[in-house]
Design a protein around this motif. Structure first.
Motif, PDB file in Angstrom:
ATOM      1  N   ARG A  13       0.705  -1.132   0.089  1.00  0.00           N
ATOM      2  CA  ARG A  13      -0.054  -0.087  -0.125  1.00  0.00           C
ATOM      3  C   ARG A  13       1.083   1.349  -0.177  1.00  0.00           C
ATOM      4  NH1 ARG A  13      -4.577  -1.388   4.398  1.00  0.00           N
ATOM      5  NH2 ARG A  13      -5.322  -3.353   3.746  1.00  0.00           N
ATOM      6  N   ALA A  14       2.049   1.310   0.627  1.00  0.00           N
ATOM      7  CA  ALA A  14       2.917   2.351   0.776  1.00  0.00           C
ATOM      8  C   ALA A  14       3.525   2.503  -0.535  1.00  0.00           C
ATOM      9  CB  ALA A  14       3.868   2.308   1.886  1.00  0.00           C
ATOM     10  N   ILE A  15       3.992   1.492  -1.241  1.00  0.00           N
ATOM     11  CA  ILE A  15       4.464   1.918  -2.344  1.00  0.00           C
ATOM     12  C   ILE A  15       3.536   2.137  -3.576  1.00  0.00           C
ATOM     13  CG2 ILE A  15       5.635   0.515  -4.178  1.00  0.00           C
ATOM     14  CD1 ILE A  15       6.670  -1.437  -2.128  1.00  0.00           C
ATOM     15  N   LEU A  16       2.356   1.851  -3.523  1.00  0.00           N
ATOM     16  CA  LEU A  16       1.243   2.306  -4.268  1.00  0.00           C
ATOM     17  C   LEU A  16       0.885   3.491  -4.172  1.00  0.00           C
ATOM     18  CD1 LEU A  16      -0.905  -0.978  -4.593  1.00  0.00           C
ATOM     19  CD2 LEU A  16       0.694  -0.096  -6.418  1.00  0.00           C
ATOM     20  N   GLY A  17       1.152   3.886  -2.917  1.00  0.00           N
ATOM     21  CA  GLY A  17       0.720   5.299  -2.450  1.00  0.00           C
ATOM     22  C   GLY A  17       1.744   6.405  -2.831  1.00  0.00           C
ATOM     23  N   GLY A  18       2.835   5.854  -3.300  1.00  0.00           N
ATOM     24  CA  GLY A  18       3.951   6.839  -3.717  1.00  0.00           C
ATOM     25  C   GLY A  18       4.929   7.170  -2.909  1.00  0.00           C
ATOM     26  N   VAL A  19       5.482   6.398  -1.703  1.00  0.00           N
ATOM     27  CA  VAL A  19       6.273   6.895  -0.822  1.00  0.00           C
ATOM     28  C   VAL A  19       7.925   6.665  -1.355  1.00  0.00           C
ATOM     29  CG1 VAL A  19       5.128   6.091   1.246  1.00  0.00           C
ATOM     30  CG2 VAL A  19       6.778   4.424   0.139  1.00  0.00           C
ATOM     31  N   THR A  20       8.836   7.490  -0.917  1.00  0.00           N
ATOM     32  CA  THR A  20       9.996   7.460  -1.243  1.00  0.00           C
ATOM     33  C   THR A  20      10.874   6.300  -1.175  1.00  0.00           C
ATOM     34  OG1 THR A  20      10.395   9.921  -1.717  1.00  0.00           O
ATOM     35  CG2 THR A  20      12.427   8.527  -1.585  1.00  0.00           C
ATOM     36  N   SER A  21      10.722   5.738   0.430  1.00  0.00           N
ATOM     37  CA  SER A  21      11.524   4.929   0.736  1.00  0.00           C
ATOM     38  C   SER A  21      10.711   3.915   1.665  1.00  0.00           C
ATOM     39  CB  SER A  21      12.590   5.171   1.667  1.00  0.00           C
ATOM     40  OG  SER A  21      12.279   6.083   2.580  1.00  0.00           O
ATOM     41  N   ILE A  22      11.234   2.730   1.614  1.00  0.00           N
ATOM     42  CA  ILE A  22      10.595   1.606   2.584  1.00  0.00           C
ATOM     43  C   ILE A  22      11.514   1.470   3.757  1.00  0.00           C
ATOM     44  CG2 ILE A  22      10.044  -0.785   3.090  1.00  0.00           C
ATOM     45  CD1 ILE A  22       7.586   0.817   1.708  1.00  0.00           C
ATOM     46  N   GLU A  23      11.228   1.323   4.991  1.00  0.00           N
ATOM     47  CA  GLU A  23      12.345   1.336   6.131  1.00  0.00           C
ATOM     48  C   GLU A  23      11.980   0.032   6.685  1.00  0.00           C
ATOM     49  OE1 GLU A  23      14.308   4.263   6.668  1.00  0.00           O
ATOM     50  OE2 GLU A  23      13.192   5.001   5.002  1.00  0.00           O
ATOM     51  N   HIS A  24      12.808  -0.800   7.011  1.00  0.00           N
ATOM     52  CA  HIS A  24      12.735  -2.157   7.587  1.00  0.00           C
ATOM     53  C   HIS A  24      12.347  -3.048   6.481  1.00  0.00           C
ATOM     54  CE1 HIS A  24      12.883   0.356  11.138  1.00  0.00           C
ATOM     55  NE2 HIS A  24      11.662   0.837  11.083  1.00  0.00           N
ATOM     56  N   GLY A  25      11.337  -3.187   6.220  1.00  0.00           N
ATOM     57  CA  GLY A  25      10.944  -4.041   5.070  1.00  0.00           C
ATOM     58  C   GLY A  25      11.050  -5.377   5.286  1.00  0.00           C
ATOM     59  N   THR A  26      10.921  -6.160   6.658  1.00  0.00           N
ATOM     60  CA  THR A  26      11.150  -7.153   7.080  1.00  0.00           C
ATOM     61  C   THR A  26      10.449  -8.476   6.258  1.00  0.00           C
ATOM     62  OG1 THR A  26      10.971  -6.434   9.424  1.00  0.00           O
ATOM     63  CG2 THR A  26      11.183  -8.827   9.012  1.00  0.00           C
ATOM     64  N   TYR A  27       9.348  -8.426   6.094  1.00  0.00           N
ATOM     65  CA  TYR A  27       8.752  -9.406   5.299  1.00  0.00           C
ATOM     66  C   TYR A  27       8.596  -9.295   3.722  1.00  0.00           C
ATOM     67  CZ  TYR A  27       7.333 -11.419   9.892  1.00  0.00           C
ATOM     68  OH  TYR A  27       7.568 -11.934  11.013  1.00  0.00           O
ATOM     69  N   MET A  28       9.378  -8.491   3.057  1.00  0.00           N
ATOM     70  CA  MET A  28       9.617  -8.248   1.763  1.00  0.00           C
ATOM     71  C   MET A  28       9.623  -9.547   1.193  1.00  0.00           C
ATOM     72  SD  MET A  28      12.081  -5.507  -0.012  1.00  0.00           S
ATOM     73  CE  MET A  28      12.116  -4.334   1.035  1.00  0.00           C
ATOM     74  N   ASP A  29       8.902  -9.763   0.208  1.00  0.00           N
ATOM     75  CA  ASP A  29       9.092 -10.798  -0.806  1.00  0.00           C
ATOM     76  C   ASP A  29       9.408 -10.301  -2.308  1.00  0.00           C
ATOM     77  OD1 ASP A  29       6.690 -10.000  -1.765  1.00  0.00           O
ATOM     78  OD2 ASP A  29       5.456 -11.860  -1.115  1.00  0.00           O
ATOM     79  N   GLU A  30       9.399 -11.457  -3.189  1.00  0.00           N
ATOM     80  CA  GLU A  30       9.999 -10.866  -4.354  1.00  0.00           C
ATOM     81  C   GLU A  30       8.844 -10.001  -5.206  1.00  0.00           C
ATOM     82  OE1 GLU A  30      11.158 -14.192  -6.739  1.00  0.00           O
ATOM     83  OE2 GLU A  30      12.777 -14.885  -5.413  1.00  0.00           O
ATOM     84  N   GLU A  31       7.551 -10.423  -5.158  1.00  0.00           N
ATOM     85  CA  GLU A  31       6.411  -9.693  -5.380  1.00  0.00           C
ATOM     86  C   GLU A  31       6.378  -8.158  -5.011  1.00  0.00           C
ATOM     87  OE1 GLU A  31       1.514  -9.300  -5.735  1.00  0.00           O
ATOM     88  OE2 GLU A  31       2.587 -10.889  -4.620  1.00  0.00           O
ATOM     89  N   VAL A  32       6.942  -7.861  -3.863  1.00  0.00           N
ATOM     90  CA  VAL A  32       7.148  -6.540  -3.272  1.00  0.00           C
ATOM     91  C   VAL A  32       8.382  -5.777  -3.766  1.00  0.00           C
ATOM     92  CG1 VAL A  32       7.516  -5.058  -1.207  1.00  0.00           C
ATOM     93  CG2 VAL A  32       5.924  -6.810  -0.998  1.00  0.00           C
ATOM     94  N   MET A  33       9.396  -6.797  -4.092  1.00  0.00           N
ATOM     95  CA  MET A  33      10.533  -6.149  -4.674  1.00  0.00           C
ATOM     96  C   MET A  33      10.373  -5.805  -6.209  1.00  0.00           C
ATOM     97  SD  MET A  33      13.587  -9.047  -3.164  1.00  0.00           S
ATOM     98  CE  MET A  33      13.476  -9.310  -1.384  1.00  0.00           C
TER      99      MET A  33
END
Length: 432
Positions: free
Chosen positions: A262-282
Motif C-alpha cells: 500500500r505504501a509503495i502504491l501510494g508513492g512513498v520514497t522509501s521503505i524502512e525495515h521491510g522485514t517481510y518483503m518478498d519478490e512480489e514487493v521487490m
C-alpha cells in the motif's frame, strides 16, 4: 597534472590552516587514498582544497607545496556518511517505556546533545531523523552552532493511525486515555484522507524537513502486531500528494507485505525495515523506483535484547525476537533482486555513535563494501533529494571523513574513523 597541482598549491597559500581555520571552513587535505562514491572505486593520493565550507578542488596526487595541509597521507578520505534512519531524542534501555511518563521533553533534549556529538564523531555528517519532536530543535541548535552534531533532516512527529506504531497513547490505561482524549492529526494520528492531509500540514507548521509514516505495526510499540497494515492506499496517497506541495519526501516504516504494498502504491520514497518483503514487493519497488533502507543494526539489536528477561515489555518481546532476526536476510535478498538500497540504522534503538556497524552487517548480508559505502554517501543524497553532498567533488559540501586502511578490502575499517570535517570545519583529527 602539473597545472592542477600548481593550482592546488596556489589555493593552499590562500587557505593554509591558521588559528581561525577551524571555524572559517578553509583547509587543504592531503589524502593517501580517496573513495569515489560515483564509481565506487578507491583512488590513489589526492589533494582536496576546501574554501568557505565547500570543496574547491580535488587534485590527483599531492601538491609539493602543500606544507600547511592536514596530513591524511596514510588514510582513506571519503564523503561524510549519512544515516537515513535515526531517532536522536532517545536511546533504548529497559527504562525506555516508563521514562515516557517520567521525563519531560527538555530531558530528552539534553540527552540528544550528547547523542548528536557521538554521531558526528563516528563520521556521520548528516542524518535523517524519522520521528521525534526533539530533533527539530536539535537541528536548529546545530545549525546555529550552539551544539556539535550532524546535519539533521527531521521528520518531527511520525504519522500513524489510531493504535498504530506511532500512536503516542498506546499502552495507556483507560483513566489516562479519557483524561487526555484521543489523539488526532495535530498529534500525528489520522483515520481518513482529510486527517492525512491535515497531519502533513501540521508537520509543515512544525518545521519538518521530511514526512515519516508508520505503514504497519512496529516492533517496539506497545501493541501486539508488528506487521499489520495501518493505512489505506488512499490515505497514503493523500499524505504523499500533500507532502509534495511542501517539497517533502515520505519515508514509510513497514514490516508486513500488505502495508509495504500500500505504501509503495501510494508513492512513498522509501521503505524502512521491510522485514517481510518478498519478490512480489521487490518487483513493485523496482517498477516504482522505491528505495529500501534496511536498518539491519536495529533488527539484530532487538533480537539480542529479546533474550534478556525484563529488557522489553511482554507484548514487545516476541515481536523483537521474531521480526528483528529476519531483517539482515531480507536485505541480502533485496540486493540480489536489484532493489535500490540506501543506508540507515534506526539508531536510538541501539546506542548512538555505533552507526558504522551497519556497514559490516550489510557486507555480511552479501552487499559489496563499495556499494555499502555508496549507500551512505551518494545514494543517501539521492534519497534525501539533495545534490550538494555525498561526493568529493568541486562545489559540494566539504563533508569529509578519513580512516586508516582500505575499507573495500576490510569494511571493518569504517569503525576506525578518526578525522571528521563538516562544512569545512574539522571536528575530529587523528592523534599523532
Amino acid at each position: 597534472m602539473r597545472t592542477r597541482l600548481a593550482l592546488a598549491a596556489s589555493l593552499l597559500a590562500a587557505v593554509a590552516p591558521t588559528a581561525s581555520a577551524a571555524t572559517s571552513g578553509d583547509a587543504v587535505l592531503a589524502c593517501g587514498r580517496l573513495f569515489d562514491s560515483r564509481s565506487g572505486a578507491l583512488l590513489g593520493p589526492h589533494t582536496v582544497v576546501v574554501r568557505g565550507g565547500r570543496i574547491a578542488e580535488v587534485v590527483p596526487g599531492r601538491s609539493p607545496d602543500a606544507a600547511g595541509a592536514i596530513d591524511l597521507s596514510d588514510r582513506t578520505c571519503l564523503p561524510g556518511f549519512t544515516d537515513l534512519h535515526v531517532h536522536m531524542g532517545s536511546q533504548s534501555s529497559p527504562q525506555s517505556y516508563s521514562e515516557g511518563f517520567r521525563l519531560d521533553p527538555v530531558d530528552y533534549a539534553y540527552r540528544s546533545v550528547g547523542y548528536a556529538e557521538k554521531t558526528l564523531s563516528a563520521g556521520f555528517t548528516s542524518v535523517r531523523d524519522l520521528g521525534g519532536e526533539v530533533a527539530l530543535h536539535l537541528r536548529d541548535a546545530i545549525n546555529q552552532g550552539l551544539v556539535k552534531g550532524p546535519r539533521i533532516f527531521a521528520a518531527g512527529k511520525s504519522i500513524a493511525t489510531t493504535g498504530g506504531h506511532a500512536d503516542p497513547t498506546n499502552g495507556w490505561n483507560d483513566a489516562l486515555s479519557h483524561l487526555v482524549g484521543p489523539p488526532g492529526p495535530t498529534d500525528g494520528v489520522v483515520n481518513s484522507v482529510d486527517d492525512a492531509r491535515q497531519a502533513v500540514r501540521q508537520r509543515y507548521k512544525d518545521g519538518s524537513d521530511v514526512i515519516k509514516i508508520t505503514a504497519t505495526g512496529g516492533v517496539l510499540s506497545y501493541a501486539a502486531s508488528g506487521d499489520a497494515p495501518q493505512f489505506t492506499v488512499d490515505e497514503v496517497k493523500a499524505i504523499v500528494d500533500t507532502a509534495k506541495d511542501y517539497g517533502y519526501r515520505v519515508a514509510a516504516h513497514a514490516h508486513g507485505k500488505e502495508g509495504m504494498t500500500r505504501a509503495i502504491l501510494g508513492g512513498v520514497t522509501s521503505i524502512e525495515h521491510g522485514t517481510y518483503m518478498d519478490e512480489e514487493v521487490m518487483r513493485l519497488m523496482k517498477a516504482r523506483g522505491t528505495w529500501y533502507v534496511p536498518t539491519i543494526y536495529a533488527g539484530r539489536f532487538v533480537a539480542e535484547k529479546a533474550k534478556i528477561d525484563g529488557y522489553f515489555p511482554d507484548v514487545v518481546r516476541p515481536k523483537a525476537a521474531r521480526i528483528g532476526a529476519l531483517i539482515q536476510d531480507t536485505a541480502g535478498k533485496a540486493y540480489r533482486n536489484g532493489v535500490k538500497i540506501a543506508f540507515g540504522t534506526d539508531m536510538g534503538v541501539g546506542p548512538h555513535g555505533d552507526n558504522a556497524r551497519e556497514f559490516l552487517y550489510m557486507v555480511e548480508a552479501g552487499i559489496p563494501a563499495a556499494q555499502a559505502l555508496q549507500a551512505a554517501t551518494i545514494r543517501a543524497a539521492e534519497v534525501l533529494g539533495v545534490d550538494d553532498q555525498g561526493v568529493l567533488a568541486p562545489g559540494k559540501r566539504a563533508d569529509i571523513v578519513a580512516l586508516p586502511g582500505d575499507p573495500l578490502a576490510d569494511i571493518g575499517n569504517v569503525l576506525k574513523v578518526d578525522f571528521v570535517m563538516k562544512d569545512g570545519v574539522v571536528h575530529r583529527e587523528p592523534a599523532r
